[in-house]
Write a protein that holds these residues in place. Structure first.
Motif, PDB file in Angstrom:
ATOM      1  N   MET A  90     -16.148  -9.654   0.478  1.00 24.79           N
ATOM      2  CA  MET A  90     -16.714  -8.387   0.007  1.00 24.79           C
ATOM      3  C   MET A  90     -15.722  -7.235   0.185  1.00 24.79           C
ATOM      4  N   LYS A  91     -15.010  -7.303   1.339  1.00 26.48           N
ATOM      5  CA  LYS A  91     -14.016  -6.248   1.582  1.00 26.48           C
ATOM      6  C   LYS A  91     -12.942  -6.270   0.507  1.00 26.48           C
ATOM      7  N   LEU A 109     -14.202  -4.796  -2.586  1.00 25.53           N
ATOM      8  CA  LEU A 109     -14.269  -3.340  -2.482  1.00 25.53           C
ATOM      9  C   LEU A 109     -12.877  -2.719  -2.650  1.00 25.53           C
ATOM     10  N   VAL A 110     -11.902  -3.331  -1.976  1.00 26.37           N
ATOM     11  CA  VAL A 110     -10.533  -2.817  -2.082  1.00 26.37           C
ATOM     12  C   VAL A 110     -10.053  -2.913  -3.522  1.00 26.37           C
ATOM     13  N   LEU A 138     -11.705  -0.157  -5.528  1.00 27.00           N
ATOM     14  CA  LEU A 138     -11.111   1.146  -5.206  1.00 27.00           C
ATOM     15  C   LEU A 138      -9.721   1.290  -5.819  1.00 27.00           C
ATOM     16  N   VAL A 153     -10.105   2.031  -9.448  1.00 29.15           N
ATOM     17  CA  VAL A 153     -10.502   3.429  -9.661  1.00 29.15           C
ATOM     18  C   VAL A 153      -9.305   4.344  -9.466  1.00 29.15           C
ATOM     19  N   LEU A 154      -8.510   4.051  -8.421  1.00 32.51           N
ATOM     20  CA  LEU A 154      -7.323   4.863  -8.141  1.00 32.51           C
ATOM     21  C   LEU A 154      -6.362   4.806  -9.317  1.00 32.51           C
ATOM     22  N   SER A 171      -7.648   6.828 -12.242  1.00 40.23           N
ATOM     23  CA  SER A 171      -7.513   8.272 -12.064  1.00 40.23           C
ATOM     24  C   SER A 171      -6.065   8.704 -12.128  1.00 40.23           C
TER      25      SER A 171
END
Lengths: 295, 413
Positions: free
Chosen positions: B1-2, B5-6, B9, B12-13, B16
């Motif tokens: 799960m970690k 999540l990483v 993220l 997303v980074l 952006s």
């Protein structure tokens, strides 16, 4: 230069301090309960500031409605930030790096969403005040400065009352000391965290409107004021609301003083040097509580 | 799960970052279809596909200079579209490739090299930012590729001491020196104001040169400088500088800043109750007055522009601009349009898209009819235009008024 010159600078410095205070208190609030620095705070601020601007343009909102819209939007955005970025992390991980990456990422994402919608252009808030300034003798004072000071004082006063005198405030304070025990006492920790994020986001929204009134809006203000908010939070003592309040005023005045003494070009150098010296002498910040930070 | 999540993220980074940094090249205009002959039942002739002439463009589409930079890019694009609609240059279509330098001179150098080496541009048109011109000048000489733009600091063309010509650098508008003197002379000569404060963006080469030109002029004609205040392009709060100006007894402010700072200064002057006259460069032109917080704040402002913004001959281009972009063009847009017209004339004079030939042609160009003049010509000794006049504009309550053609007595002597 005469007395009136220094008096006007003093008021300008205190007014800047009030703006920083609203940002830094929201920052400190999150840190106090979750023990990490929310670098997405600037992103929330810039998003809600632009939404406040839209309110002025679309429905012709006055100052009070604009503040309300920006605060509401800031609060809701911050709830999303918590649910998307931090909620699972809080439950499953204690890794410093993940909190750091998560908050920075959210901050950049929010700022760049604004850039995508509004491009890199800058915008001004409309003039909210019929009377721009008032005179005492031959000295004129900017109304917007005093309004910002007054609004900041009222908001922060209410916040302190809420934290000190209500059950919710008690829950927040308990959570800041020991989340596990607070949970065992029957407090819905997740709800308190969400409410705290909402309040911090609302403060970011108000700060965004202040920045828009005093300067101009561009997507980059998020990064700029994130740095200042963090400086204030560190000087005040991470997680301390009272410390953040005093540190905000100090930073506002120190910036103004260095602008006069060193010139505006070198003022940032002087300010950062001041922060370094301060932290060297008092690393725990003004509040005196040396918090263990996650990120 | 970690890990999931990483990964999320990181994604997303990345998105952006792309949104922030990856300002793509502006869509290039599609060359007009080659003329086709009527279809014949037995033959299917393949239309000749001509290699396009590449014109590169570097300007600010995001960042502090985006207001003017975007207006400039649109002016280029409009002119290239018009040229392509009329058959291109030398019978070849024109392809415009525009990159966003984000007010960053280092970024501009990289983009210029890319246009020179990868995109094979025949000429590069540039932004209204002298910092970019100063940074790119040695690279333009090294690559042997003309950089033709609105960077008004004469050092972009003539080197630091104004004594060594950069062979591949060319200016399309009046220089910062000319603008500084004309903008600062008007309040003195016509309004009778004799005490001036100066506010300058010290990290903006054009603004610094403009302010220095005004200071030289002020010294020679006897204008008292009550205070000299500095700021930076990224500043969003000028109250310390304005408080000093307010208390200095100045009768007018020579405001040598870019549009963003002019808006900040004007908003804050209005809030502080400062009603003194402001003067400066054409950064005060549209859309400045629409960006301030209150139209009343944009009052008592005088500035020079090198064209009459209401002139009938601008009507067609203005209408096309509004139709294409749904907003009014700025003087920078019109000058950008002219940059492409002069570029076209230079390429036609050169007879090819050879870079050295275009440079030689541009150096001796004259008689080009464009929006800012009927006879655009370049001084071969300075690579700056000759004979461009200036009109003085006044802003009162957000409304622009042309006060007419103006040459200071100082420049007549």
């Amino acid at each position: 230069m005469n007395f009136s010159y220094y008096l006007q600078l003093l008021i300008g410095g205190v007014s800047n301090g009030a703006m920083y205070a609203i940002i830094a208190v929201g920052w400190a609030l999150i840190f106090s309960i979750l023990k990490f620095s929310n670098f997405a705070h600037g992103g929330t601020m810039v998003c809600s500031a632009y939404l406040g601007l839209l309110a002025t343009r679309i429905i012709g909102a006055n100052l009070w409605l604009t503040l309300a819209v920006a605060a509401l939007c800031g609060g809701l955005i911050n709830i999303l930030v918590e649910l998307i970025s931090f909620h699972r992390l809080r439950k499953s991980s204690k890794q410093v790096l993940l909190f750091f990456v998560s908050s920075i990422t959210m901050g950049m994402l929010l700022q760049n969403l604004v850039t995508l919608r509004f491009s890199g252009l800058f915008y001004s808030y409309p003039n909210f005040f019929k009377q721009r300034f008032f005179r005492i003798g031959n000295i004129s004072f900017d109304i917007s400065n005093f309004m910002m000071l007054a609004i900041a004082a009222v908001i922060l006063g209410i916040l302190i009352l809420v934290l000190q005198k209500t059950r919710f405030g008690m829950a927040v304070r308990a959570l800041s000391v020991d989340p596990r025990t607070t949970s065992l006492m029957g407090v819905n920790v997740d709800l308190v965290v969400l409410a705290t994020f909402f309040i911090a986001g609302a403060l970011a929204g108000v700060a965004g409107v202040f920045v828009g009134i005093r300067t101009i809006l561009s997507p980059q203000i998020g990064s700029m004021y994130t740095v200042k908010g963090f400086m204030v939070a560190v000087i005040g003592g991470l997680g301390s609301l009272n410390g953040a309040l005093f540190a905000s005023l100090i930073l506002g005045l120190v910036e103004t003083a260095f602008s006069v003494i060193l010139g505006t070009s070198l003022a940032p150098v002087g300010t950062f040097f001041f922060v370094l010296i301060f932290l060297f002498l008092r690393p725990q910040g003004l509040a005196g509580v040396f918090a263990m930070e996650k990120a | 799960m970690k890990k999931l999540l990483v990964a999320v993220l990181t994604l997303v980074l990345a998105v952006s970052l792309v949104a922030a940094c990856g300002q793509p090249a502006k869509p290039t205009p599609t060359p007009p279809p080659a003329p086709t002959k009527p279809a014949e039942p037995t033959a299917q002739p393949t239309p000749e596909v001509k290699e396009p002439i590449i014109i590169g463009g570097i300007t600010d589409l995001t960042g502090n200079g985006s207001v003017l930079g975007t207006a400039v890019a649109r002016g280029w694009e409009l002119a290239v579209n018009d040229i392509n609609a009329k058959g291109g240059i030398l019978g070849r279509p024109v392809k415009l490739i525009v990159y966003d330098c984000r007010s960053d001179p280092q970024e501009a150098i990289s983009l210029f090299k890319r246009l020179a080496d990868v995109d094979k541009a025949a000429i590069v048109v540039g932004p209204p930012f002298s910092n970019v011109g100063l940074a790119v000048a040695p690279v333009a000489d090294e690559k042997g590729l003309v950089f033709f733009g609105q960077f008004g600091d004469p050092r972009c063309m003539l080197g630091e001491k104004l004594d060594s010509l950069h062979p591949y650098m060319f200016l399309v508008q009046p220089s910062a020196i000319q603008t500084g003197i004309i903008g600062g002379a008007y309040p003195f000569e016509k309004l009778g104001l004799k005490k001036a404060a100066v506010l300058v963006a010290e990290d903006h080469a054009y603004c610094v040169t403009q302010a220095n030109a005004f200071l030289d002029y002020a010294k020679k004609v006897g204008i008292e400088i009550t205070t000299f205040q500095k700021c930076k392009i990224a500043d969003t709060d000028l109250t310390v500088q304005l408080t000093a100006i307010k208390n200095s007894g100045a009768e007018f402010l020579f405001n040598a800043c870019n549009t963003q700072l002019l808006v900040v200064a004007t908003n804050q002057m209005y809030q502080m109750g400062m009603d003194i006259v402001q003067c400066g460069s054409l950064d005060f032109s549209y859309p400045f007055a629409t960006l301030v917080s209150d139209p009343k704040a944009a009052s008592r402002i005088y500035f020079p522009v090198n064209l009459d913004m209401e002139a009938p001959h601008l009507a067609d281009v203005t209408a096309a601009y509004i139709a294409a972009y749904n907003e009014k063009p700025t003087p920078k847009s019109w000058i950008a349009y002219d940059t492409i017209l002069v570029t076209k004339a230079a390429i036609e004079k050169a007879g090819s898209d050879n870079r050295a030939a275009i440079r030689d042609a541009l150096e001796n160009i004259s008689g080009v009819k464009c929006l800012i003049t009927d006879d655009f010509r370049i001084d071969p000794k300075t690579h700056m235009p000759l004979g461009l006049g200036m009109y003085i504009y006044n802003i009162e309550n957000g409304v622009y008024t042309n006060l007419g053609y103006y040459v200071p007595e100082y420049l007549k002597q």
